[in-house]
Structures are given as C-alpha cells and as structure tokens.
Scaffold this active site. Structure first.
Site, PDB file in Angstrom:
ATOM      1  N   GLY A 123     -16.355  -3.419  -9.792  1.00 51.47           N
ATOM      2  CA  GLY A 123     -15.719  -2.405  -8.949  1.00 51.47           C
ATOM      3  C   GLY A 123     -15.676  -2.719  -7.478  1.00 51.47           C
ATOM      4  N   THR A 159     -10.743  -8.208  -8.771  1.00 53.17           N
ATOM      5  CA  THR A 159      -9.410  -8.293  -9.348  1.00 53.17           C
ATOM      6  C   THR A 159      -8.357  -8.000  -8.288  1.00 53.17           C
ATOM      7  OG1 THR A 159     -10.383  -7.517 -11.412  1.00 53.17           O
ATOM      8  CG2 THR A 159      -7.999  -7.465 -11.263  1.00 53.17           C
ATOM      9  N   HIS A 209     -40.111  -6.580   6.628  1.00 59.15           N
ATOM     10  CA  HIS A 209     -39.834  -8.021   6.489  1.00 59.15           C
ATOM     11  C   HIS A 209     -39.364  -8.594   7.824  1.00 59.15           C
ATOM     12  CE1 HIS A 209     -40.295  -8.304   2.188  1.00 59.15           C
ATOM     13  NE2 HIS A 209     -39.276  -7.512   1.901  1.00 59.15           N
ATOM     14  N   HIS A 239     -39.017  -0.716   4.508  1.00 60.85           N
ATOM     15  CA  HIS A 239     -39.395  -1.935   3.794  1.00 60.85           C
ATOM     16  C   HIS A 239     -38.702  -3.164   4.405  1.00 60.85           C
ATOM     17  CE1 HIS A 239     -40.362  -4.222   0.011  1.00 60.85           C
ATOM     18  NE2 HIS A 239     -39.327  -4.938   0.452  1.00 60.85           N
ATOM     19  N   GLU A 240     -37.385  -3.063   4.533  1.00 64.03           N
ATOM     20  CA  GLU A 240     -36.643  -4.208   5.090  1.00 64.03           C
ATOM     21  C   GLU A 240     -37.043  -4.444   6.541  1.00 64.03           C
ATOM     22  OE1 GLU A 240     -35.116  -6.300   3.294  1.00 64.03           O
ATOM     23  OE2 GLU A 240     -35.181  -5.060   1.500  1.00 64.03           O
ATOM     24  N   ASP A 250     -40.894  -9.394  -4.142  1.00 66.12           N
ATOM     25  CA  ASP A 250     -41.598 -10.028  -3.027  1.00 66.12           C
ATOM     26  C   ASP A 250     -42.978 -10.472  -3.476  1.00 66.12           C
ATOM     27  OD1 ASP A 250     -39.461  -9.151  -1.564  1.00 66.12           O
ATOM     28  OD2 ASP A 250     -40.485  -7.376  -0.768  1.00 66.12           O
ATOM     29  N   PRO A 306     -20.613  -7.450  -7.988  1.00 69.06           N
ATOM     30  CA  PRO A 306     -20.800  -6.350  -8.935  1.00 69.06           C
ATOM     31  C   PRO A 306     -19.464  -5.748  -9.368  1.00 69.06           C
ATOM     32  CG  PRO A 306     -22.086  -6.002  -6.930  1.00 69.06           C
ATOM     33  CD  PRO A 306     -21.227  -7.177  -6.693  1.00 69.06           C
TER      34      PRO A 306
HETATM   35  P1  ADP Z   1     -13.599  -5.579  -9.880  1.00 69.07           P
HETATM   36  O1  ADP Z   1     -12.543  -6.488 -10.392  1.00 69.07           O
HETATM   37  O2  ADP Z   1     -14.450  -6.206  -8.806  1.00 69.07           O
HETATM   38  O3  ADP Z   1     -14.444  -4.973 -10.931  1.00 69.07           O
HETATM   39  P2  ADP Z   1     -11.350  -4.043  -9.123  1.00 69.07           P
HETATM   40  O4  ADP Z   1     -10.634  -4.999  -8.253  1.00 69.07           O
HETATM   41  O5  ADP Z   1     -10.847  -3.919 -10.502  1.00 69.07           O
HETATM   42  O6  ADP Z   1     -12.896  -4.366  -9.142  1.00 69.07           O
HETATM   43  O7  ADP Z   1     -11.373  -2.639  -8.413  1.00 69.07           O
HETATM   44  C1  ADP Z   1     -10.958  -1.486  -9.063  1.00 69.07           C
HETATM   45  C2  ADP Z   1     -10.218  -0.587  -8.118  1.00 69.07           C
HETATM   46  O8  ADP Z   1     -11.088  -0.067  -7.132  1.00 69.07           O
HETATM   47  C3  ADP Z   1      -9.138  -1.305  -7.356  1.00 69.07           C
HETATM   48  O9  ADP Z   1      -7.955  -1.323  -8.059  1.00 69.07           O
HETATM   49  C4  ADP Z   1      -9.044  -0.492  -6.086  1.00 69.07           C
HETATM   50  O10 ADP Z   1      -8.249   0.649  -6.273  1.00 69.07           O
HETATM   51  C5  ADP Z   1     -10.457  -0.049  -5.870  1.00 69.07           C
HETATM   52  N1  ADP Z   1     -11.173  -0.973  -4.996  1.00 69.07           N
HETATM   53  C6  ADP Z   1     -12.223  -1.736  -5.332  1.00 69.07           C
HETATM   54  N2  ADP Z   1     -12.662  -2.447  -4.299  1.00 69.07           N
HETATM   55  C7  ADP Z   1     -11.872  -2.162  -3.264  1.00 69.07           C
HETATM   56  C8  ADP Z   1     -11.820  -2.608  -1.908  1.00 69.07           C
HETATM   57  N3  ADP Z   1     -12.705  -3.486  -1.440  1.00 69.07           N
HETATM   58  N4  ADP Z   1     -10.852  -2.102  -1.117  1.00 69.07           N
HETATM   59  C9  ADP Z   1      -9.982  -1.208  -1.597  1.00 69.07           C
HETATM   60  N5  ADP Z   1      -9.966  -0.763  -2.850  1.00 69.07           N
HETATM   61  C10 ADP Z   1     -10.902  -1.203  -3.692  1.00 69.07           C
HETATM   62 ZN    ZN Z   2     -38.629  -6.832  -0.011  1.00 72.72          ZN
HETATM   63 MG    MG Z   3     -12.106  -6.780 -12.372  1.00 71.29          MG
END
Ligand code: ADP
Ligand code: ZN
Ligand code: MG
Length: 641
Positions: A240, A244, A463, A459-460, A536, A238
């Site tokens: 965030g 990246t 299961h 729920h979980e 389900d 998902p």
């Molecule tokens: P995605 O590419 O999965 O959409 P990003 O890597 O761009 O997410 O994440 C955005 C920002 O959120 C990162 O630059 C970081 O500051 C923070 N972040 C997201 N996931 C993590 C994580 N697992 N650990 C630490 N910081 C995170």
């Molecule tokens: Zn279920």
């Molecule tokens: Mg990204």
C-alpha cells in the site's frame, strides 16, 4: 526497534488497494463448456464396437461345438488362436488351401457358431472323421481394419473433441498453447496517465526513478559515455505504499508502453506454463522496446529456490529460471527496463539480486507526516471539501498509515458526507473516517496509539543522544519515528564518516552503548521498559558475545578465539555455523561475562542519558512534532540544549 507483527507485513494488499483505473486481468474463458460432445463420442464408440466385435454369432460351449460337428451340422471350421468358428453349410467349393473369411458375407445363408476351445489333441481327428473342411485362419486380412477400429478411430474421435475443447477454452480459433501466452496488460504509449505528481510521500524512491525515466527517454546519453543502463529495478516496501502506482508513473513519465503482470499470474497449474508465459512476455516486450515490463509481487515466483516445501515447486522454479534466462538474455541498450515490486525482499532468491538482474533496489517506505499530508491532498483533489477540513491535522493523526490507507480515508470521508446528505466533506467526516479506518487497521495492528508513539519517540531519542555523546560512535544521520521498512517502529540512522574494515574495541563498546540507549531512555523517562527494544538487546548481546568468543577481547581469554566460524552455504544466505572449542566451564564464564559487560554498559548509558535529559526531551518532543529529524537539525538541537 523490533518487529511488531510480521504477519501484517506478509499480507498481500487487498482488493481495497486497487485503483479504479487498475487494469483487470481477464481470466481464461471456461464458460459454455459442455459434457455433451464427450457423451456422444462414448456412445458412438461403444455402438461401433458392439456391431463389429460382438455380432450375432452364437457362442456355444466347446462340448456343444463338438456335438454339432458330430451331428454333422457344422460343415466347415475356421480355427483361430482364441476361438473356433463353425459354419453350417458350405456355399463355396471347399478348398482348405483357400479358406474363406471367418466373417461370412451377407449373402451367405449360413448358421454360425463360435466357441472358445479347450486344449484337445483329438479335435482334428474328429474333424477328419466327419469330413469337415477346416483351416487355420490368420486375421491378417482384417488387421488393418482392426487397427483402424481399435486405435485410429478412438484417437481421431479424441482429437476431434480435444479441438472443440481448445476452442472453448481459448476463444475462437485459439490453440492450447494460448494457456502459455501471457495475460499481461499492455498499455499502449500515451495511455498511461499516471505521473510522478500523482505519487507523494516517497521522495527518495521518486528521485531514483527519475533516473530510470531518463534511461528510457535518452538511452544514448548513457551508452555514448560507456555507462551501463540497469536492467532491473526492484521496488521494495510494505503493502500500500505505492509501488504499483510508482511503476505506472515511470511508464507514464517516460511515455513508453507498459506491460504489467503479477507474479501470481505466472504460476499456473501446469508445469511449464509459467515459463512459457515469461518467454512470451519478453518476446512481446522486445518487439515494443523501449518499454517497461513490470512484474508485481515478484515474491510469488522469486522465492528462494532453497526454501519452501520439500521437493520444491517445479512450476515456480521453472518460471523463475526462465525469468533469469530472459533477464540475462537481453542487451541493456535495447531500451527494455524491468521493474518489479515486492513486500517480501527477504524471501527472494539471491540469484535475482545479482548484478545484471535486479541490481537496483528502491525502497518505497511509509510516508512521514509531510508525505501523508501531500498524499491526502492528491486524493482530496477530486473531492469537495469545506473550510473546516484541516488535512495537516488528519496527517498528524495517522502515524504509520500508508498511501492506500490515506486514499481510503478520503474516500470514506466522502461516503460519510454523502450518507449524511451534505454537499461538501467536512472535518467531522474526516475524523469519523480516520476512526473507521483505524478500527479496521487496528485488527491488523498497524496503527500506533499516542502513548506508544511517545515511548517510541523517547526510545529513538535515547539511541540518538547516546550516539552523540559516546566517543567512537558513528554520527547520527537521521532519526525517525515513522514505522520503517521491515517491522521497525522507528530508527536512528548512523552513517560512518568513512569506510571501515576493522573496528576497534572502543567502537564496539560504543555500538553496544548506542543500542542500549533506547531502553535506557525508556527507563529514565517512564520508569519502565518495553519490548520495543528487543532487537537492540539481541544485537547488543550478540556483539558482546562475539567480542569474547571471536575477537579475543575478554580479560580471561585475551587474544584467544573460542569459536571458529565455518563457511556459509554457497550463496551466503545461510548462517555460517560455529564450532565450539571450549569446555562447559568456559561456557559458564562466557555467559557470566556477557551478562557482566552488558550490565556495565547499561549503567554507563543510564548515567550518560541521565545527564543529558534535556537533550533527550528536546529531541523526543521534536520527533513527536515532526516525526523525522535529520542530521543537521539534530546537531543544532543537541548544541542548543
Ligand atoms: P503497493 O503496490 O505498494 O501495494 P499501490 O501502488 O497498489 O501500493 O497503492 C494502492 C493505492 O493507494 C494507489 O492506487 C493510490 O491510490 C494509493 N497510494 C498508495 N501510495 C500512494 C502514494 N505514495 N501517493 C499517492 N497515492 C498512493
Ligand atoms: Zn531501538
Ligand atoms: Mg502493488
């Protein structure tokens, strides 16, 4: 559990997710573009034309032209295909064999008339009568000149301004192909400061990527033994969750250059530019190997070619094809590894996922309670906290949050503290920040409220407990109420003890029972059911229907297949079509039988869970506390209750 609101899932991470260190992609430079050169060119061309084509010859009607001949004023006539030109006197000795140019020289003090002729067979007779010198004139002598005028000059002028335009667009000395050159950010070795310690809560993904780092650092270790280094690794998860960030950390850990480019940047207005960009990117990358090419938001170019608008998208398709060609074109031993990230793995073209391309997929999932605390700690490192702050409590109050949300919370808390004039961030700031971020996210329905969380936990647990006590069900590997992957609010992972190719009738019933366990637990605990079980229910119904129509397991049509499964479309993504080979009456029987079997199984599960209320409650409580319970802890818990 079933997907909540897929729309959230489709959203691309907003600019809010960008870290300050994120490189900014420069956009092409269109400023200083001016309309003046074009205007000047147009004026220039029309002036030249006006001078040369419509000089000051008097154009007269044909009848007047003939009158002028009759009256003797015209002494000489040049006959051309589209017009006649008459001259007043005859400065040069008349010589029809050597006609003068219809363009008199400046010295010629002659009057000139021009006319557009009408068909007139008696015209030459008139000329003979009046002793006018006449000659047909071909303009050959001027052909070269007219070609220059009509063709070469405009082209030259256009080329001239084209060049000026190019320079404006691509900076000094550029050429138009610069449009095709990639805008990938090249971060030189050592410049990537991100390390794995900067990423938390995604331990499984990290574990797999540690291996990728090792490939880059010691490729020989793998090739010596004859192993193949993967070419492409796809990060799936998902928005965030840190995809990246992870890609950057891989480059940082391996200490190799890193080319980052977002899928959207490949797709340009002009067909072919994206493909050129891919080619160029890989050319650069090959020169710099070992290195990492990171294609963020791969779905922008990697969308299935079969899907989408009618007629498809040529540009995207060409870009995708070029990417496939490049991926096939390099040797895995060259030290080039392609990372890509997407939050829409479902729309990707199957060709991308074939062996030799993105054959490795790493799931970057939402963090659980422990992971969330770790992420909060990473981001709170540079923030002054006072002693009242309990980050584990913050983690507890933020189920379903991704890394980017948590980074946002820490930042909001710091801002609130500054606004209140405090020197350190306190507990109250964090609470307010959580509320603020939740309010923002609630609009996107990504947050789970405590009441929902309780329902999901039971729920979980339903299961899992059903699986534990149903003969023929696969053992429970993990139970979690952390919203998972693609829309599920939680899941119970069962892993069979061995590979299976056939499934017995008993096992099919066990599958159905476990699927119904979630809803049954909700009914037992809360006295009501929710929509959370809809997936389900769909799957359970589907299994029962297939038992009746395909596997011949019903009592009336024992050992009889009622439908035939047609072959799927090549590539296998399309659902195979079914051929119905039964009457209306049989259809009614099937519907009734499905309903009957489901009802019977649901009663069985209700009874089972009713007898195991303690186990159900113990597991649900544990889930509410820890969010994730693994197989071993689950077994212990079941034995204890
Ligand atoms: P995605 O590419 O999965 O959409 P990003 O890597 O761009 O997410 O994440 C955005 C920002 O959120 C990162 O630059 C970081 O500051 C923070 N972040 C997201 N996931 C993590 C994580 N697992 N650990 C630490 N910081 C995170
Ligand atoms: Zn279920
Ligand atoms: Mg990204």
């Amino acid at each position: 559990m079933a997907p909540r609101k897929p729309s959230v899932w489709n959203k691309k991470p907003g600019p809010g997710n960008k870290k300050p260190g994120d490189p900014i992609i420069p956009s092409p430079n269109f400023r200083q573009f001016s309309i003046w050169p074009i205007l000047v060119a147009l004026v220039f061309i029309s002036v030249v034309n006006w001078f040369l084509v419509s000089s000051d010859r008097t154009v007269v009607p044909y009848s007047r032209f003939k009158d002028l001949i009759r009256s003797g004023e015209i002494k000489r006539v040049a006959i051309e295909a589209s017009f006649y030109t008459g001259f007043s006197e005859n400065p040069a000795p008349p010589s029809p064999e050597q006609p003068r140019s219809p363009f008199p020289s400046v010295n010629d003090q002659v009057k000139v008339w021009r006319t557009v002729p009408v068909p007139d067979p008696d015209f030459t007779k008139l000329l003979e009568e009046k002793g006018v010198v006449y000659a047909a004139v071909s303009r050959e002598g001027n052909a070269a000149f007219s070609i220059i005028l009509n063709w070469i000059l405009p082209i030259a002028v256009m080329y001239f301004f084209w060049r000026i335009l190019q320079k404006r667009m691509s900076g000094a000395g550029g050429n138009v192909l610069a449009l095709g050159q990639n805008k990938a950010i090249i971060v030189a070795e050592g410049d990537v400061t991100t390390r794995f310690v900067d990423v938390a809560g995604v331990d499984e993904a990290k574990e797999e990527l540690v291996e990728v780092v090792d490939f880059l650092k010691n490729p020989k270790k793998y090739t010596d033994i004859g192993g193949k280094i993967p070419k492409g690794v796809l990060l799936v998860g998902p928005p965030g969750t840190g995809k990246t960030l992870l890609a950057r950390a891989v480059a940082g850990e391996a200490e190799v250059p890193y080319f980052r480019m977002s899928g959207a940047e490949f797709v340009e207005m002009f067909v072919g530019v994206g493909a050129a960009r891919v080619r160029d990117l890989f050319k650069q990358a090959r020169d710099k190997a070992p290195c990492i090419v990171f294609i963020d938001e791969l779905d922008a170019i990697g969308k299935s070619r079969a899907s989408g608008a009618i007629g498809g998208n040529d540009e995207r398709e060409q870009t995708l094809n070029q990417l496939l060609v490049e991926m096939d074109g390099f040797d895995a031993t060259s030290g080039l590894i392609i990372l890509a990230a997407t939050n829409r793995p479902d729309v990707l073209d199957p060709a991308l996922l074939r062996p030799g391309r993105f054959d490795r997929q790493v799931v970057v999932d939402r963090p659980d309670i422990v992971g969330r605390e770790a992420i909060l700690r990473i981001h709170a490192k540079n923030v002054k906290l006072d002693d009242s702050v309990d980050l584990s409590a913050v983690a507890r109050s933020t189920p379903g949050f991704v890394g980017a949300d948590l980074a946002n919370i820490v930042n909001e808390a710091a801002l609130l503290a500054v606004r209140a004039g405090r020197k350190k961030v306190g507990d109250a700031d964090f609470n307010a920040a959580v509320e603020k971020v939740i309010a923002g996210l609630e609009k996107k329905s990504r947050v789970i409220n405590p009441e929902e969380k309780r329902v999901i936990a039971f729920h979980e647990a339903g299961h899992a407990v059903a699986a534990a006590f149903t003969p023929g069900a696969d053992p429970v590997h993990k139970v979690t109420i952390v919203p998972r992957g693609f829309g599920a609010l939680g899941f119970t992972l069962q892993i069979p003890t061995e590979d299976r190719y056939i499934v017995t009738e008993t096992e099919l019933f066990a599958q159905i029972d476990v699927l119904l366990g979630g809803r049954a637990a909700e009914e037992i605990t809360f006295g009501k059911v929710s929509t959370g079980a809809s997936n389900d229910i769909t799957r359970a119904t589907d299994t029962v229907r297939r038992m009746i129509t395909e596997y011949g397991m019903s009592s009336r049509f024992r050992n009889m297949a009622l439908t035939k499964r047609g072959g799927g479309v090549m590539g296998g993504t399309q659902e195979a079509f079914l051929t119905r080979e039964y009457s209306e009456e049989t259809q009614r029987y099937i519907d009734e039988e499905v309903a009957r079997v489901i009802a019977v199984r649901y009663e069985v599960v209700l009874k089972l869970l009713g007898e195991r209320k303690n186990a159900l409650k113990a597991l649900a409580t544990e889930l509410l506390e820890r969010e994730t319970v693994d197989g071993k802890a689950f077994k212990a818990l079941i034995l204890a209750s």
